[in-house]
Write a protein that holds these residues in place. Structure first.
Motif, PDB file in Angstrom:
ATOM      1  N   GLU A   1       0.823  -1.209   0.000  1.00  0.00           N
ATOM      2  CA  GLU A   1       0.000   0.000   0.000  1.00  0.00           C
ATOM      3  C   GLU A   1       0.859   1.261   0.000  1.00  0.00           C
ATOM      4  OE1 GLU A   1      -2.761  -0.193   3.222  1.00  0.00           O
ATOM      5  OE2 GLU A   1      -3.777  -1.995   2.451  1.00  0.00           O
ATOM      6  N   PHE A   2       1.996   1.216   0.719  1.00  0.00           N
ATOM      7  CA  PHE A   2       2.880   2.388   0.736  1.00  0.00           C
ATOM      8  C   PHE A   2       3.407   2.693  -0.652  1.00  0.00           C
ATOM      9  CE2 PHE A   2       7.254   3.952   0.733  1.00  0.00           C
ATOM     10  CZ  PHE A   2       7.077   5.184   1.343  1.00  0.00           C
TER      11      PHE A   2
ATOM     12  N   ALA B   1       8.830  -2.345  -3.759  1.00  0.00           N
ATOM     13  CA  ALA B   1       9.624  -1.156  -4.078  1.00  0.00           C
ATOM     14  C   ALA B   1      10.277  -1.220  -5.444  1.00  0.00           C
ATOM     15  CB  ALA B   1      10.695  -0.962  -3.006  1.00  0.00           C
ATOM     16  N   ALA B   2      10.601  -2.432  -5.885  1.00  0.00           N
ATOM     17  CA  ALA B   2      11.430  -2.608  -7.078  1.00  0.00           C
ATOM     18  C   ALA B   2      10.950  -1.865  -8.319  1.00  0.00           C
ATOM     19  CB  ALA B   2      11.582  -4.099  -7.380  1.00  0.00           C
ATOM     20  N   PRO B   3       9.636  -1.825  -8.615  1.00  0.00           N
ATOM     21  CA  PRO B   3       9.217  -1.128  -9.840  1.00  0.00           C
ATOM     22  C   PRO B   3       9.560   0.361  -9.871  1.00  0.00           C
ATOM     23  CG  PRO B   3       7.473  -2.586  -9.059  1.00  0.00           C
ATOM     24  CD  PRO B   3       8.508  -2.520  -7.972  1.00  0.00           C
ATOM     25  N   TYR B   4       9.885   0.930  -8.704  1.00  0.00           N
ATOM     26  CA  TYR B   4      10.130   2.367  -8.638  1.00  0.00           C
ATOM     27  C   TYR B   4      11.589   2.703  -8.357  1.00  0.00           C
ATOM     28  CZ  TYR B   4       5.140   1.823  -7.972  1.00  0.00           C
ATOM     29  OH  TYR B   4       3.827   1.447  -8.133  1.00  0.00           O
TER      30      TYR B   4
ATOM     31  N   VAL C   1      10.808   4.253   5.994  1.00  0.00           N
ATOM     32  CA  VAL C   1       9.749   3.239   6.029  1.00  0.00           C
ATOM     33  C   VAL C   1      10.188   2.192   7.045  1.00  0.00           C
ATOM     34  CG1 VAL C   1       8.407   1.582   4.682  1.00  0.00           C
ATOM     35  CG2 VAL C   1       9.325   3.628   3.577  1.00  0.00           C
ATOM     36  N   MET C   2       9.373   1.971   8.075  1.00  0.00           N
ATOM     37  CA  MET C   2       9.779   1.129   9.194  1.00  0.00           C
ATOM     38  C   MET C   2       8.664   0.179   9.605  1.00  0.00           C
ATOM     39  SD  MET C   2      11.009   4.331  11.561  1.00  0.00           S
ATOM     40  CE  MET C   2      11.508   3.302  12.926  1.00  0.00           C
TER      41      MET C   2
ATOM     42  N   PHE D   1       3.523  -0.244  11.493  1.00  0.00           N
ATOM     43  CA  PHE D   1       4.131   0.092  10.206  1.00  0.00           C
ATOM     44  C   PHE D   1       4.147   1.612  10.128  1.00  0.00           C
ATOM     45  CE2 PHE D   1       4.031   1.124   5.694  1.00  0.00           C
ATOM     46  CZ  PHE D   1       5.081   0.362   5.223  1.00  0.00           C
ATOM     47  N   VAL D   2       5.344   2.177   9.993  1.00  0.00           N
ATOM     48  CA  VAL D   2       5.548   3.610  10.175  1.00  0.00           C
ATOM     49  C   VAL D   2       6.219   4.219   8.951  1.00  0.00           C
ATOM     50  CG1 VAL D   2       6.462   5.386  11.724  1.00  0.00           C
ATOM     51  CG2 VAL D   2       5.936   3.094  12.622  1.00  0.00           C
ATOM     52  N   THR D   3       5.726   5.353   8.499  1.00  0.00           N
ATOM     53  CA  THR D   3       6.404   6.116   7.464  1.00  0.00           C
ATOM     54  C   THR D   3       6.513   7.579   7.909  1.00  0.00           C
ATOM     55  OG1 THR D   3       4.382   6.692   6.241  1.00  0.00           O
ATOM     56  CG2 THR D   3       5.474   4.626   5.663  1.00  0.00           C
ATOM     57  N   ALA D   4       7.539   8.257   7.459  1.00  0.00           N
ATOM     58  CA  ALA D   4       7.737   9.662   7.802  1.00  0.00           C
ATOM     59  C   ALA D   4       8.619  10.307   6.745  1.00  0.00           C
ATOM     60  CB  ALA D   4       8.363   9.803   9.193  1.00  0.00           C
TER      61      ALA D   4
END
Length: 266
Positions: free
Chosen positions: A46-47, A76-79, A198-199, A258-261
């Motif tokens: 989703e991220f 992540a790989a496609p980006y 991303v954690m 699940f953490v993003t910042a």
């Protein structure tokens, strides 16, 4: 035992047994571990589905990647244009290199790729899973040592990165919340302004077990502690999704986050 004695000794920490315990979707796996694996893969999917387009061509650092834990890189790989895989323990780096080199003794991570590509992304192309594995292998340009407790948490690698991805690394490596916050500050120095962290973090636990052996896990009393540490380290736009769970024989963790910042601009 010191951290080096624990994680560089297969008697105290067996990389492949760890992976089979905590990174499996098999029906034979411990149900709680299987649920956590699905949670992590879903949140990562989703991220990158949300942020991937703006990250196209990004450089990604997988920090504290453990024994070949490339699962955060499947979505992540496609980006990505390049991935650097950093890990403290030599034996874990060896397992990661076995997977990157596609050796016969390597961990079988194909079920994780199948879940992401076929189920989460709904890509039914019969070659899509193999192609994604090949893509991740080719994107990993370096497998390097790292140590969050050193003044330079990462050496001899070109900076900055656009994304730092780190999962259950700091909580197993540091001894206090103060050191945890300092570790996040060190990771912030590896990112460009506006870059993202991303954690996945564990809340409320003090240990986890591999083959019955109890290993250290930093007690983070609440998700607020994680948020406060990120803000103190210079991050903003902190977002969390959590999964609560009862303690078990595997560990005494009560919640996963699940953490993003985003690293604030200077």
């Amino acid at each position: 035992m010191s951290k080096s004695e624990v994680y560089n000794n297969s008697e105290s920490f067996n990389p492949k047994k760890y992976s089979k315990t905590f990174l499996s979707l098999s029906s034979d796996a411990e149900p709680l571990a299987r649920e956590l694996t699905r949670f992590r893969l879903q949140q990562l999917h989703e991220f990158y589905e949300q942020h991937g387009p703006q990250l196209t061509g990004c450089r990604i650092l997988e920090y504290g990647g453990g024994p070949g834990h490339v699962y955060p890189l499947i979505s992540a790989a496609p980006y990505a244009s390049e991935i650097v895989f950093a890990e403290y323990a030599e034996q874990n780096r060896k397992v990661a290199e076995e997977w990157r080199s596609n050796k016969s003794e390597a961990l079988d991570l194909t079920p994780l790729f199948q879940h992401v590509v076929s189920s989460l992304e709904s890509n039914k192309d019969e070659n899509a899973v193999e192609q994604r594995e090949t893509s991740v292998r080719s994107l990993i340009t370096q497998i390097v040592p790292c140590d969050i407790n050193e003044s330079d948490a990462l050496r001899d690698v070109t900076l900055p990165f656009d994304v730092v991805s780190t999962h259950f690394c700091l909580v197993t490596a540091v001894a206090s919340v103060e050191q945890y916050t300092l570790g996040l500050q060190k990771l912030a120095r590896l990112l460009r302004p506006g870059g993202m962290i991303v954690m996945t973090e564990s809340i409320g636990g003090t240990f986890y077990r591999v083959e019955g052996k109890k290993l250290h896990n930093l007690h983070l009393g609440s998700t607020e502690v994680v948020q406060q540490s990120l803000v103190q380290a210079g991050f903003t736009n902190v977002s969390m999704k959590t999964m609560k769970r009862p303690p078990s024989e595997l560990n005494d963790i009560v919640e996963y986050a699940f953490v993003t910042a985003v690293l604030a601009s200077a």
